[in-house]
Design a protein around this motif. Structure first.
Motif, short mmCIF file in Angstrom:
data_model
loop_
_atom_site.label_atom_id
_atom_site.label_comp_id
_atom_site.label_asym_id
_atom_site.label_seq_id
_atom_site.Cartn_x
_atom_site.Cartn_y
_atom_site.Cartn_z
N LEU A 23 -4.81 10.29 -5.71
CA LEU A 23 -5.05 10.22 -4.27
C LEU A 23 -4.35 9.04 -3.62
CD1 LEU A 23 -6.44 11.23 -1.70
CD2 LEU A 23 -8.44 9.88 -2.35
N LYS A 24 -4.43 7.85 -4.23
CA LYS A 24 -3.79 6.65 -3.66
C LYS A 24 -2.27 6.84 -3.61
CE LYS A 24 -7.26 3.80 -3.01
NZ LYS A 24 -7.74 3.66 -1.65
N LYS A 25 -1.70 7.42 -4.67
CA LYS A 25 -0.26 7.65 -4.70
C LYS A 25 0.13 8.69 -3.64
CE LYS A 25 1.69 6.38 -8.28
NZ LYS A 25 1.99 6.08 -9.61
N ARG A 26 -0.72 9.68 -3.43
CA ARG A 26 -0.46 10.69 -2.39
C ARG A 26 -0.49 10.04 -1.01
NH1 ARG A 26 -4.88 14.57 -2.26
NH2 ARG A 26 -4.47 14.59 -4.49
N GLU A 27 -1.48 9.16 -0.78
CA GLU A 27 -1.55 8.44 0.51
C GLU A 27 -0.31 7.58 0.71
OE1 GLU A 27 -5.27 6.37 0.16
OE2 GLU A 27 -6.45 8.15 0.70
N ASP A 28 0.13 6.90 -0.37
CA ASP A 28 1.34 6.09 -0.28
C ASP A 28 2.56 6.96 0.01
OD1 ASP A 28 0.25 3.58 -0.55
OD2 ASP A 28 0.76 3.37 -2.67
N ALA A 29 2.61 8.15 -0.56
CA ALA A 29 3.73 9.06 -0.32
C ALA A 29 3.79 9.45 1.16
CB ALA A 29 3.61 10.30 -1.20
N TYR A 30 2.65 9.71 1.76
CA TYR A 30 2.64 10.03 3.20
C TYR A 30 3.06 8.81 4.03
CZ TYR A 30 0.64 14.70 2.77
OH TYR A 30 0.45 16.03 2.50
N ARG A 31 2.64 7.65 3.61
CA ARG A 31 3.04 6.42 4.33
C ARG A 31 4.55 6.21 4.22
NH1 ARG A 31 1.53 0.72 4.67
NH2 ARG A 31 2.61 0.13 6.57
N LEU A 32 5.09 6.40 3.01
CA LEU A 32 6.53 6.27 2.82
C LEU A 32 7.29 7.34 3.59
CD1 LEU A 32 6.60 5.39 -0.97
CD2 LEU A 32 7.24 3.87 0.91
N THR A 37 11.24 8.39 7.47
CA THR A 37 11.62 9.28 8.57
C THR A 37 11.91 8.47 9.83
OG1 THR A 37 10.29 11.09 7.66
CG2 THR A 37 10.90 11.26 9.98
N GLU A 38 10.99 7.56 10.15
CA GLU A 38 11.14 6.73 11.35
C GLU A 38 12.38 5.83 11.26
OE1 GLU A 38 8.89 2.79 12.68
OE2 GLU A 38 7.57 4.54 12.68
N ILE A 111 7.87 0.61 -7.51
CA ILE A 111 6.68 -0.11 -7.02
C ILE A 111 5.44 0.63 -7.51
CG2 ILE A 111 7.87 -1.01 -4.99
CD1 ILE A 111 6.35 1.12 -3.31
N ASN A 112 4.33 -0.10 -7.58
CA ASN A 112 3.07 0.54 -7.93
C ASN A 112 2.41 1.15 -6.70
OD1 ASN A 112 2.95 0.01 -10.75
ND2 ASN A 112 2.48 -2.12 -10.28
N LYS A 113 2.45 0.38 -5.60
CA LYS A 113 1.82 0.86 -4.35
C LYS A 113 2.46 0.15 -3.16
CE LYS A 113 -2.17 -2.19 -5.11
NZ LYS A 113 -1.90 -2.74 -6.42
#
Length: 142
Positions: A23-32, A37-38, A111-113
């Motif tokens: 879950l944390k890696k998925r959240e980081d993927a959305y953040r990245l 994109t931006e 990176i880890n996170k």
């Protein structure tokens, strides 16, 4: 003849991220996804089965080998998150000095996170990589 494995596909970036188990890696993927994109202004595309890439460039090596690759990208892998930036630009190493907790290989930065890194330096790395590759492989070369 050599067949390039990492090609742009029509696979869904969102579906790929949703399959990330941690879950944390998925959240980081959305953040990245948002940051890349931006910063690039390019839509995210899947490259091969596991790389989320932004923009593309056509490269030709001295050996004659050529192909397409994303300008920058990332992949939320099981062990670490892989960040893909241009290699060969000395400015990259300078930026990595203030990037935060990471390790690097020839083509990847791991990176880890996202909390471990300076997001502003990440944006600088993305911009630097895009500029470097666009200057190294201008579109007129095609």
């Amino acid at each position: 003849m050599y067949e390039l494995k990492t090609k742009e596909t029509d696979d869904s970036v969102i579906e790929f991220i949703e399959r990330v188990e941690n879950l944390k890696k998925r959240e980081d993927a959305y953040r990245l996804l948002d940051i890349f994109t931006e910063t690039t202004g390019h839509e995210a595309k899947m490259w091969g089965p596991s790389i989320i890439g932004f923009g593309s460039y056509h490269y030709v090596y001295k050996t004659g080998h050529e192909g397409e690759a994303p300008l920058v990208g990332f992949s939320p892998r099981k062990a670490k998150i892989s960040l893909y930036f241009a290699t060969g630009d000395p400015e990259r190493e300078q930026l990595l000095e203030s990037f935060g907790k990471h390790t690097s290989g020839k083509a990847c930065v791991y990176i880890n996170k996202v909390l471990d890194i300076d997001v502003e330096v990440l944006k600088d790395l993305i911009r630097q990589s895009v500029t470097f590759l666009q200057e190294l492989y201008p579109k007129e070369q095609r």
